[in-house]
Design an enzyme around this catalytic site. Structure first.
Site, PDB file in Angstrom:
ATOM      1  CB  CYS A  54     -13.216 -11.619  16.593  1.00  0.00           C
ATOM      2  SG  CYS A  54     -12.695 -13.334  16.568  1.00  0.00           S
ATOM      3  CG  HIS A 376      -6.104 -20.995  20.401  1.00  0.00           C
ATOM      4  ND1 HIS A 376      -6.604 -22.217  20.796  1.00  0.00           N
ATOM      5  CD2 HIS A 376      -7.164 -20.141  20.400  1.00  0.00           C
ATOM      6  CE1 HIS A 376      -7.909 -22.083  21.011  1.00  0.00           C
ATOM      7  NE2 HIS A 376      -8.273 -20.845  20.778  1.00  0.00           N
TER       8      HIS A 376
HETATM    9 FE1  DHE Z   1     -13.192 -21.244  22.006  1.00  0.00          FE
HETATM   10  C1  DHE Z   1     -11.897 -22.631  24.904  1.00  0.00           C
HETATM   11  C2  DHE Z   1     -13.216 -18.186  23.474  1.00  0.00           C
HETATM   12  C3  DHE Z   1     -13.793 -19.814  18.937  1.00  0.00           C
HETATM   13  C4  DHE Z   1     -13.866 -24.309  20.755  1.00  0.00           C
HETATM   14  N1  DHE Z   1     -12.632 -20.528  23.845  1.00  0.00           N
HETATM   15  C5  DHE Z   1     -12.111 -21.275  24.902  1.00  0.00           C
HETATM   16  C6  DHE Z   1     -11.847 -20.386  25.997  1.00  0.00           C
HETATM   17  C7  DHE Z   1     -12.231 -19.129  25.598  1.00  0.00           C
HETATM   18  C8  DHE Z   1     -12.720 -19.226  24.249  1.00  0.00           C
HETATM   19  C9  DHE Z   1     -12.165 -17.849  26.409  1.00  0.00           C
HETATM   20  C10 DHE Z   1     -11.258 -20.783  27.352  1.00  0.00           C
HETATM   21  C11 DHE Z   1     -12.356 -21.238  28.292  1.00  0.00           C
HETATM   22  C12 DHE Z   1     -11.814 -21.716  29.647  1.00  0.00           C
HETATM   23  O1  DHE Z   1     -10.814 -22.442  29.678  1.00  0.00           O
HETATM   24  O2  DHE Z   1     -12.391 -21.361  30.683  1.00  0.00           O
HETATM   25  N2  DHE Z   1     -13.414 -19.320  21.303  1.00  0.00           N
HETATM   26  C13 DHE Z   1     -13.412 -18.214  22.087  1.00  0.00           C
HETATM   27  C14 DHE Z   1     -13.641 -17.032  21.278  1.00  0.00           C
HETATM   28  O3  DHE Z   1     -13.782 -15.856  21.702  1.00  0.00           O
HETATM   29  C15 DHE Z   1     -13.574 -17.439  19.857  1.00  0.00           C
HETATM   30  C16 DHE Z   1     -12.211 -17.036  19.276  1.00  0.00           C
HETATM   31  C17 DHE Z   1     -14.587 -16.786  18.948  1.00  0.00           C
HETATM   32  C18 DHE Z   1     -16.012 -16.965  19.342  1.00  0.00           C
HETATM   33  O4  DHE Z   1     -16.856 -16.211  18.844  1.00  0.00           O
HETATM   34  O5  DHE Z   1     -16.333 -17.844  20.138  1.00  0.00           O
HETATM   35  C19 DHE Z   1     -13.628 -18.964  20.001  1.00  0.00           C
HETATM   36  N3  DHE Z   1     -13.715 -21.951  20.147  1.00  0.00           N
HETATM   37  C20 DHE Z   1     -13.917 -21.210  19.040  1.00  0.00           C
HETATM   38  C21 DHE Z   1     -14.300 -22.028  17.917  1.00  0.00           C
HETATM   39  O6  DHE Z   1     -14.557 -21.626  16.738  1.00  0.00           O
HETATM   40  C22 DHE Z   1     -14.335 -23.452  18.394  1.00  0.00           C
HETATM   41  C23 DHE Z   1     -13.278 -24.287  17.648  1.00  0.00           C
HETATM   42  C24 DHE Z   1     -15.718 -24.097  18.205  1.00  0.00           C
HETATM   43  C25 DHE Z   1     -16.821 -23.308  18.833  1.00  0.00           C
HETATM   44  O7  DHE Z   1     -17.387 -23.801  19.796  1.00  0.00           O
HETATM   45  O8  DHE Z   1     -17.132 -22.199  18.382  1.00  0.00           O
HETATM   46  C26 DHE Z   1     -13.962 -23.261  19.858  1.00  0.00           C
HETATM   47  N4  DHE Z   1     -12.908 -23.129  22.700  1.00  0.00           N
HETATM   48  C27 DHE Z   1     -13.316 -24.255  22.034  1.00  0.00           C
HETATM   49  C28 DHE Z   1     -13.029 -25.415  22.876  1.00  0.00           C
HETATM   50  C29 DHE Z   1     -12.420 -24.946  24.054  1.00  0.00           C
HETATM   51  C30 DHE Z   1     -12.380 -23.500  23.921  1.00  0.00           C
HETATM   52  C31 DHE Z   1     -13.296 -26.880  22.477  1.00  0.00           C
HETATM   53  C32 DHE Z   1     -11.939 -25.770  25.261  1.00  0.00           C
HETATM   54  C33 DHE Z   1     -10.636 -26.463  24.984  1.00  0.00           C
HETATM   55  C34 DHE Z   1     -10.170 -27.322  26.136  1.00  0.00           C
HETATM   56  O9  DHE Z   1      -9.587 -28.406  25.873  1.00  0.00           O
HETATM   57  O10 DHE Z   1     -10.341 -26.933  27.290  1.00  0.00           O
END
Ligand code: DHE
Length: 546
Positions: A54, A376
């Site tokens: 973040c 989201h």
């Molecule tokens: Fe994610 C998708 C970034 C926190 C689980 N997450 C994505 C995507 C991005 C992103 C850019 C889209 C990718 C794509 O489609 O090419 N996520 C981030 C962050 O920057 C954030 C807010 C903070 C971090 O430090 O990572 C963050 N995300 C999380 C979580 O806390 C989650 C719940 C568990 C984890 O892995 O940390 C999480 N993000 C997911 C999942 C997807 C996702 C399961 C894909 C969803 C789908 O159905 O395609």
């Protein structure tokens, strides 16, 4: 990271912190507080694990505010400790209150933030090449599936903090194999044929998993970045499974890989000038990437530059031939998104509370839509409504709203890009929603709800009336300290799976529901089910069914 020693804060300690916080401005520090090299290293790792997503690798601010000492000095260490412990209403988690960071770690983090940040390293092609390993070359892989299972109905389940992906049989629910991948795997994507899963870890490591092998296993891996969230493969006709692309958070980079070996082929720097006449952005992170259906290109979203790039991969392996990149100014804080009608890629500009519909055919912005607070979508949910025609929905992290937009300007021009419903859901904190053509429901989570009951509650929304149907607290979730996260349907759309995202030290479960009656019909359990998050059905992920 070694397990922290946990001490519960006493009331007296909290009172002392509150008092110190009020005095902090007056006691503004002139000198940064002392921090030993060991403490600095520990804090750097914690920052990468918990904060960089973040606040940015450079601490210059991204979706969260700037955390540089010039800005924080007047606030003082006690104030910072109180925030790290308890969080803030705008989305900053209470790392101490949630039991993630110990009081000792919080104290070190506060001092770390008052010192200059480390300069994160760049990466060279040679460094990436050094990480590239092909475990099973393509010529040694099977030419047909080596098992009788229905591999197109396999689910890849992320076991986030185990650094593993579980391949689970969608029919029998048996664990087929457990494969080691990168640290804190973020997402899986399927190759166009569905035969391969690609995974990307928060540490930037990409793995290629062959579902035809018995058991399915990692056949190649490479680490093109230090920090990453996205991966996708080439899906246009004639290029199926040929290439993959990783989107990095740090360095500011996207790396094109060979789809069958993960050999790094091309590095594309993303640092540059912000959309319009903007400033230079050193930390321009790559967020969601999708493979276009209209041409041999990926749609790559550059978060801090506010741009969406169309990266043409058709001549990638022809030396001396062009690699066209079409840059589209979209908006800042691009995050996640998915296809609407297979033509419009709808991406959340999350901190602006907007959705941007990008026309993949015309390569332009078709519409900008006002969402709720911090939309989201994950990849969103698609269905055809009897009155409005094709619609696409997103959840919102910061408000109790599911936003439904009509997305068919050609067939239903009278409703095009209109928000046709803002459905009130019982909690904030949504991260994911999902549907399937064979289910009458959109299923909705509240994983980031500050209330443990909210985080354990799922809702089903009727796709025709838009009424919130049953919402239910998943029995047993809070007992294993779990939040219900991420929904995925099986290939037939007869059931959906939701992860109970618990702690590493406690086995958890995946709840399986009937897609029509919403009855819980199975529970996938076992010692291996630890920290499950995203789940990806091979067929649905390859064909973008959601
Ligand atoms: Fe994610 C998708 C970034 C926190 C689980 N997450 C994505 C995507 C991005 C992103 C850019 C889209 C990718 C794509 O489609 O090419 N996520 C981030 C962050 O920057 C954030 C807010 C903070 C971090 O430090 O990572 C963050 N995300 C999380 C979580 O806390 C989650 C719940 C568990 C984890 O892995 O940390 C999480 N993000 C997911 C999942 C997807 C996702 C399961 C894909 C969803 C789908 O159905 O395609």
């Amino acid at each position: 990271m070694p397990g922290p020693t946990r001490r519960r804060p006493s009331i007296a300690w909290l009172a002392a912190v509150a008092l110190a916080a009020t005095l902090a401005v007056a006691q503004a520090q002139t000198e940064p507080p002392a921090i030993s090299p060991e403490e600095y290293e520990t804090a750097t790792q914690i920052y990468f694990d918990r904060c960089a997503g973040c606040h940015g690798a450079l601490r210059a601010g991204a979706t969260g505010p700037n955390l540089l000492p010039e800005r924080l000095a007047e606030k003082g260490a006690p104030y910072l400790q109180a925030i790290i412990f308890g969080g803030l209403p705008g989305g900053m988690p209470g790392w101490g209150a949630q039991g993630v960071l110990s009081m000792d770690e919080i104290e070190v983090m506060a001092r770390f933030l008052l010192n200059e940040p480390p300069a994160p390293a760049q990466i060279s092609y040679e460094q990436i090449l050094d990480t590239w390993v092909v475990h099973v070359p393509p010529e040694e892989r099977p030419t047909e599936p080596q098992h009788d299972r229905d591999w197109e109905d396999f689910f890849g389940v992320i076991l986030r903090d185990m650094g593993q992906v579980a391949i689970v049989d969608g029919g029998s629910k048996e664990l087929v194999s457990l494969v080691d991948t990168g640290y804190a795997i973020h997402i899986l994507r399927s190759s166009a044929s569905g035969r391969y899963f690609t995974s990307i870890g928060r540490d930037g490591k990409a793995s290629l998993i062959d579902l035809w092998m018995d058991p399915p296993q990692v056949v190649a891996e490479v680490k093109p970045c230090y920090d990453a969230r996205s991966i996708e493969s080439s899906k246009f006709a004639g290029f199926e499974d040929r290439y993959a692309i990783v989107g990095c958070y740090w360095p500011a980079l996207a790396v094109v890989l060979d789809g069958l070996t993960l050999e790094p082929l091309k590095m594309i720097g993303t640092a540059g000038y912000e959309r319009g006449a903007g400033d230079y952005v050193e930390e321009a992170r790559v967020a969601a990437i999708v493979a276009s259906h209209f041409g041999p290109e990926w749609i790559v979203n550059i978060k801090e530059a506010g741009q969406t790039w169309f990266v043409d991969y058709s001549r990638m392996d022809e030396p001396g031939q062009p690699l066209p990149i079409t840059m589209l100014d979209t908006d800042l804080y691009l995050h996640d998104g998915g296809w609407a009608m297979d033509r419009y890629f709808v991406v959340a500009a999350n901190q602006l509370n907007k959705l941007i519909a990008i026309d993949a055919k015309e390569r332009n912005v078709a519409a900008v839509i006002e969402a709720g607070t911090i939309p989201h979508p994950g990849r969103g949910a698609n269905w055809v409504h009897p009155e409005f025609g094709p619609v696409w929905a997103t959840g919102n992290l910061g408000s109790q709203e599911m936003t439904i937009t009509a997305v068919d300007p050609e067939g239903h021009p009278e409703h095009a890009w209109e928000v046709v419903a803002r459905v009130e859901v019982p909690f904030t904190g949504n991260l994911f929603l999902k549907t399937h053509p064979n289910s009458p429901w959109v299923i909705y989570d509240h994983v980031m709800s500050p209330s443990p009951v909210g985080a354990a509650t799922l809702c089903a929304i009727d796709k025709v009336s838009f009424e919130v149907g049953p919402c239910w607290e998943v029995p047993g979730a809070t007992d294993v300290h779990a939040r219900m996260v991420h929904i995925e349907f099986n290939r037939a759309g007869t059931e959906f799976w939701v992860s109970a995202w618990g702690r590493m030290d406690t086995p958890s479960f995946i709840a399986v529901y009937d897609a029509v009656t919403l009855e819980e019909i199975d529970r996938i359990e076992g010692d291996w089910v630890r920290t499950p998050t995203g789940k990806f059905n091979a067929y649905n992920t390859a064909r973008d069914v959601y």
